[in-house]
Motif scaffolding. Structure first.
Motif, PDB file in Angstrom:
ATOM      1  N   LYS A 115      25.837  63.203 104.853  1.00 12.29           N
ATOM      2  CA  LYS A 115      27.156  62.597 105.050  1.00 12.29           C
ATOM      3  C   LYS A 115      27.106  61.557 106.166  1.00 12.29           C
ATOM      4  O   LYS A 115      27.700  60.477 106.028  1.00 12.29           O
ATOM      5  N   LEU A 116      26.404  61.850 107.241  1.00 10.49           N
ATOM      6  CA  LEU A 116      26.254  60.887 108.330  1.00 10.49           C
ATOM      7  C   LEU A 116      25.551  59.632 107.837  1.00 10.49           C
ATOM      8  O   LEU A 116      25.967  58.512 108.154  1.00 10.49           O
ATOM      9  N   ARG A 117      24.506  59.794 107.017  1.00  8.16           N
ATOM     10  CA  ARG A 117      23.794  58.641 106.469  1.00  8.16           C
ATOM     11  C   ARG A 117      24.738  57.775 105.637  1.00  8.16           C
ATOM     12  O   ARG A 117      24.757  56.557 105.747  1.00  8.16           O
ATOM     13  N   GLU A 118      25.567  58.431 104.800  1.00  5.90           N
ATOM     14  CA  GLU A 118      26.532  57.693 103.978  1.00  5.90           C
ATOM     15  C   GLU A 118      27.559  56.960 104.841  1.00  5.90           C
ATOM     16  O   GLU A 118      27.899  55.805 104.564  1.00  5.90           O
ATOM     17  N   LEU A 119      28.051  57.622 105.881  1.00  6.04           N
ATOM     18  CA  LEU A 119      29.031  56.988 106.772  1.00  6.04           C
ATOM     19  C   LEU A 119      28.416  55.814 107.529  1.00  6.04           C
ATOM     20  O   LEU A 119      29.069  54.784 107.729  1.00  6.04           O
ATOM     21  N   GLU A 120      27.163  55.965 107.945  1.00  7.83           N
ATOM     22  CA  GLU A 120      26.485  54.855 108.629  1.00  7.83           C
ATOM     23  C   GLU A 120      26.305  53.667 107.689  1.00  7.83           C
ATOM     24  O   GLU A 120      26.478  52.511 108.106  1.00  7.83           O
ATOM     25  N   GLU A 121      26.008  53.945 106.424  1.00  6.62           N
ATOM     26  CA  GLU A 121      25.873  52.867 105.430  1.00  6.62           C
ATOM     27  C   GLU A 121      27.216  52.171 105.215  1.00  6.62           C
ATOM     28  O   GLU A 121      27.280  50.940 105.153  1.00  6.62           O
ATOM     29  N   ARG A 122      28.286  52.940 105.108  1.00  3.36           N
ATOM     30  CA  ARG A 122      29.620  52.346 104.970  1.00  3.36           C
ATOM     31  C   ARG A 122      29.975  51.504 106.189  1.00  3.36           C
ATOM     32  O   ARG A 122      30.574  50.440 106.048  1.00  3.36           O
ATOM     33  N   GLN A 123      29.607  51.985 107.372  1.00  4.20           N
ATOM     34  CA  GLN A 123      29.906  51.229 108.597  1.00  4.20           C
ATOM     35  C   GLN A 123      29.114  49.925 108.629  1.00  4.20           C
ATOM     36  O   GLN A 123      29.639  48.892 109.035  1.00  4.20           O
ATOM     37  N   ARG A 124      27.854  49.971 108.189  1.00  4.62           N
ATOM     38  CA  ARG A 124      27.059  48.729 108.124  1.00  4.62           C
ATOM     39  C   ARG A 124      27.717  47.713 107.204  1.00  4.62           C
ATOM     40  O   ARG A 124      27.829  46.534 107.532  1.00  4.62           O
ATOM     41  N   TYR A 125      28.186  48.187 106.039  1.00  7.37           N
ATOM     42  CA  TYR A 125      28.869  47.297 105.102  1.00  7.37           C
ATOM     43  C   TYR A 125      30.144  46.734 105.741  1.00  7.37           C
ATOM     44  O   TYR A 125      30.418  45.526 105.651  1.00  7.37           O
ATOM     45  N   ALA A 126      30.930  47.594 106.386  1.00  6.91           N
ATOM     46  CA  ALA A 126      32.177  47.146 107.026  1.00  6.91           C
ATOM     47  C   ALA A 126      31.877  46.128 108.130  1.00  6.91           C
ATOM     48  O   ALA A 126      32.621  45.148 108.291  1.00  6.91           O
ATOM     49  N   ASP A 127      30.816  46.360 108.898  1.00  7.68           N
ATOM     50  CA  ASP A 127      30.454  45.412 109.961  1.00  7.68           C
ATOM     51  C   ASP A 127      30.104  44.045 109.380  1.00  7.68           C
ATOM     52  O   ASP A 127      30.545  43.012 109.894  1.00  7.68           O
ATOM     53  N   ILE A 128      29.321  44.023 108.304  1.00 12.21           N
ATOM     54  CA  ILE A 128      28.952  42.751 107.660  1.00 12.21           C
ATOM     55  C   ILE A 128      30.211  42.052 107.143  1.00 12.21           C
ATOM     56  O   ILE A 128      30.415  40.854 107.352  1.00 12.21           O
ATOM     57  N   TRP A 129      31.076  42.814 106.463  1.00  6.77           N
ATOM     58  CA  TRP A 129      32.309  42.258 105.919  1.00  6.77           C
ATOM     59  C   TRP A 129      33.172  41.684 107.035  1.00  6.77           C
ATOM     60  O   TRP A 129      33.691  40.578 106.934  1.00  6.77           O
ATOM     61  N   TRP A 130      33.332  42.449 108.127  1.00  6.28           N
ATOM     62  CA  TRP A 130      34.173  42.018 109.243  1.00  6.28           C
ATOM     63  C   TRP A 130      33.633  40.742 109.887  1.00  6.28           C
ATOM     64  O   TRP A 130      34.385  39.794 110.136  1.00  6.28           O
ATOM     65  N   HIS A 131      32.345  40.703 110.144  1.00  6.70           N
ATOM     66  CA  HIS A 131      31.758  39.518 110.786  1.00  6.70           C
ATOM     67  C   HIS A 131      31.835  38.293 109.872  1.00  6.70           C
ATOM     68  O   HIS A 131      32.083  37.180 110.335  1.00  6.70           O
ATOM     69  N   THR A 132      31.680  38.515 108.571  1.00  3.49           N
ATOM     70  CA  THR A 132      31.794  37.403 107.622  1.00  3.49           C
ATOM     71  C   THR A 132      33.236  36.897 107.567  1.00  3.49           C
ATOM     72  O   THR A 132      33.480  35.677 107.608  1.00  3.49           O
ATOM     73  N   LEU A 133      34.188  37.798 107.497  1.00  7.74           N
ATOM     74  CA  LEU A 133      35.600  37.414 107.478  1.00  7.74           C
ATOM     75  C   LEU A 133      35.975  36.663 108.755  1.00  7.74           C
ATOM     76  O   LEU A 133      36.652  35.630 108.708  1.00  7.74           O
ATOM     77  N   THR A 134      35.522  37.161 109.890  1.00  9.68           N
ATOM     78  CA  THR A 134      35.801  36.503 111.169  1.00  9.68           C
ATOM     79  C   THR A 134      35.242  35.088 111.176  1.00  9.68           C
ATOM     80  O   THR A 134      35.912  34.139 111.610  1.00  9.68           O
ATOM     81  N   ALA A 135      34.018  34.928 110.694  1.00  3.29           N
ATOM     82  CA  ALA A 135      33.405  33.596 110.657  1.00  3.29           C
ATOM     83  C   ALA A 135      34.188  32.657 109.752  1.00  3.29           C
ATOM     84  O   ALA A 135      34.420  31.489 110.103  1.00  3.29           O
ATOM     85  N   VAL A 136      34.640  33.150 108.584  1.00  2.00           N
ATOM     86  CA  VAL A 136      35.414  32.313 107.658  1.00  2.00           C
ATOM     87  C   VAL A 136      36.734  31.893 108.293  1.00  2.00           C
ATOM     88  O   VAL A 136      37.138  30.729 108.215  1.00  2.00           O
TER      89      VAL A 136
END
Length: 109
Positions: free
Chosen positions: A68-89
């Motif tokens: 479960k921790l591995r899955e949550l860390e993967e979701r957080q990585r995806y959210a971080d990429i999405w957030w940084h991309t949105l911020t840049a746009v």
């Protein structure tokens, strides 16, 4: 002074366990008086040697929580990429500064 080797299955040199004997967290040994004793690996058996051993259960729970921790860390990585991309746009947008200021105002920052 040379000490004689410790006899296997004693308190100081317990026999290793196998999956066919007892859970990996517990081991049995023979005390100096010849009585078979349990060296528990879980709190349940420390309190009551006849209780169901929880070592395997705890291992299974740890495996489940690790996954479960591995899955949550993967979701957080995806959210971080999405957030940084949105911020840049947003920052590259002609109204980026106004959008950022409005966002800060609405979130109280």
């Amino acid at each position: 002074m040379n000490r004689p080797p410790l006899a296997a299955g004693t308190r100081d040199n317990p026999l290793p366990t196998t999956p066919d004997t007892v859970p990996a967290g517990c081991s049995w040994f023979t005390d100096p008086d010849g009585a078979l004793c349990l060296s528990p690996g879980c709190m349940a058996r420390i309190q009551d040697p006849e209780a169901q051993c929880l070592c395997d259960t705890l291992t299974a729970r740890l495996d489940l929580l690790t996954e479960k921790l591995r899955e949550l860390e993967e979701r957080q990585r995806y959210a971080d990429i999405w957030w940084h991309t949105l911020t840049a746009v947003v920052l590259e947008h002609p109204d980026g500064r106004a959008i950022r200021n409005e966002t800060c105002t609405r979130t109280g920052r």
